[in-house]
Design an enzyme around this catalytic site. Structure first.
Site, PDB file in Angstrom:
ATOM      1  N   SER A 138       0.938  -1.043  -0.051  1.00 13.08           N
ATOM      2  CA  SER A 138      -0.006   0.067  -0.052  1.00 13.08           C
ATOM      3  C   SER A 138       0.697   1.149   0.100  1.00 13.08           C
ATOM      4  O   SER A 138       2.052   1.185   0.462  1.00 13.08           O
ATOM      5  CB  SER A 138      -0.861  -0.003   1.401  1.00 13.08           C
ATOM      6  OG  SER A 138      -1.557   1.302   1.446  1.00 13.08           O
ATOM      7  N   TYR A 151      -0.954  -1.151  10.763  1.00 12.90           N
ATOM      8  CA  TYR A 151      -1.022  -1.308   9.106  1.00 12.90           C
ATOM      9  C   TYR A 151       0.093  -0.693   8.256  1.00 12.90           C
ATOM     10  O   TYR A 151       0.637  -1.362   7.276  1.00 12.90           O
ATOM     11  CB  TYR A 151      -2.612  -0.750   8.761  1.00 12.90           C
ATOM     12  CG  TYR A 151      -2.785  -0.910   7.304  1.00 12.90           C
ATOM     13  CD1 TYR A 151      -3.209  -2.155   6.850  1.00 12.90           C
ATOM     14  CD2 TYR A 151      -2.756   0.050   6.596  1.00 12.90           C
ATOM     15  CE1 TYR A 151      -3.584  -2.323   5.537  1.00 12.90           C
ATOM     16  CE2 TYR A 151      -3.045   0.151   5.019  1.00 12.90           C
ATOM     17  CZ  TYR A 151      -3.504  -1.281   4.697  1.00 12.90           C
ATOM     18  OH  TYR A 151      -3.868  -1.806   3.188  1.00 12.90           O
TER      19      TYR A 151
END
Ligand SMILES: NC(=O)c1ccc[n+]([C@@H]2O[C@H](COP(=O)([O-])OP(=O)(O)OC[C@H]3O[C@@H](n4cnc5c(N)ncnc54)[C@H](OP(=O)(O)O)[C@@H]3O)[C@@H](O)[C@H]2O)c1
Length: 260
Positions: A138, A151
């Site tokens: 990401s 995350y």
């Protein structure tokens, strides 16, 4: 006649993984689809209608991932040319209310889940001197993002692991692709209450990823404007980055678990 290429995709029951499976099926790939929700996987196989098999699997279980790879290869009639570590979780977080169990789950699924798949497919790819391993990381891994520390850390770990592995695997003819999406419309982003810049639909994201994979790209980062923003933010001095993101992080803090 050219033989059909085979791919294994984790997290194929919804979102980016499901759309990527659809896209690769359209492009003629045979597919093994992994995730925990069996009914959704069965629906996906029915909808794809091509050469696809559903293999229920929790990617946090190394043995289960190895078995799933063997099972997929025997059902599809040969070794995988492509493995996509896409399964992931993203749980909002804050250091003042740190939840270790959620952080552990994030690392288990996003980082260890990827490594279990890597461990299961890479030796065969090295032996055959061909194949590609893809990790869906990401843009959140490009800087430590407040309210998403575990995350963000998991995606940075994926990026570093995949980059180093890519260099090491060059002499063996095995390719590695890092996929860094920005905001994509999926169940993961459904819960976000803020305006997500440059939001992209999952089917479009899947086409960009499939193009990158088939083109043998090292990094597939998109949407382009999101990539540009994050690459610029990466160059900012720490003090400026802190000033920019601090107010957002304080708004999200809520009551702390510990007294300041
Ligand atoms: N959406 C975005 O904006 C965005 C941006 C950048 C990166 N990403 C990344 O893209 C990937 C896909 O996410 P998404 O947005 O498509 O979200 P999603 O729709 O929630 O998909 C997540 C997938 O991961 C699977 N999964 C979760 N835990 C698992 C486990 N323990 N074992 C096996 N599968 C598991 C889920 O399947 P089951 O629940 O059926 O197991 C599901 O198929 C993730 O790695 C995410 O971090 C997403």
């Amino acid at each position: 006649m050219q033989t059909q290429k085979r791919a294994i995709i984790t997290g194929a029951s919804s979102g980016i993984g499901l759309e990527l499976a659809r896209e690769l099926a359209l492009r003629g790939w045979a597919l093994a689809l992994l995730a925990r929700r069996t009914e959704l996987l069965d629906d996906a196989v029915r909808a794809i209608g091509a050469n696809a098999v559903a293999i229920p699997c929790d990617v946090t279980d190394s043995g289960a991932v190895h078995d799933a790879v063997k099972h997929g290869e025997s059902r599809l009639g040969g070794a995988f040319d492509l493995a996509v570590a896409n399964a992931g979780v993203g749980i909002p977080s804050h250091a003042a209310k740190f939840n270790l169990a959620e952080a552990e789950q994030t690392i288990r699924v996003n980082v260890l889940g990827m490594m279990y798949l890597f461990d299961a497919v890479i030796p065969g790819m090295i032996e055959r001197r061909s194949g590609r391993f893809v990790g869906v990381a990401s843009v959140a891994g490009l800087r430590g993002l407040p309210t998403a520390a575990p995350y963000s850390a998991s995606k940075a770990a994926m990026q570093a692991f995949l980059e180093a592995s890519r260099i090491e695997l060059v002499p063996y003819g095995v390719g590695v692709t890092i996929v860094n999406p920005g905001f994509i419309v999926t169940a993961m982003t459904e819960k976000n209450r803020f305006k997500m810049p440059f939001l992209m639909k999952a089917d479009k994201a899947a086409r960009v990823i499939a193009d990158g994979i088939e083109g043998g790209r090292r990094v597939v980062e998109f949407p382009r404007r999101m990539s540009l923003v994050m690459r610029t933010v990466r160059l900012l001095p720490d003090s400026l980055y802190e000033r920019m993101t601090g107010p957002y992080s304080r708004r999200k803090a809520g009551p702390s678990k510990v007294k300041p």
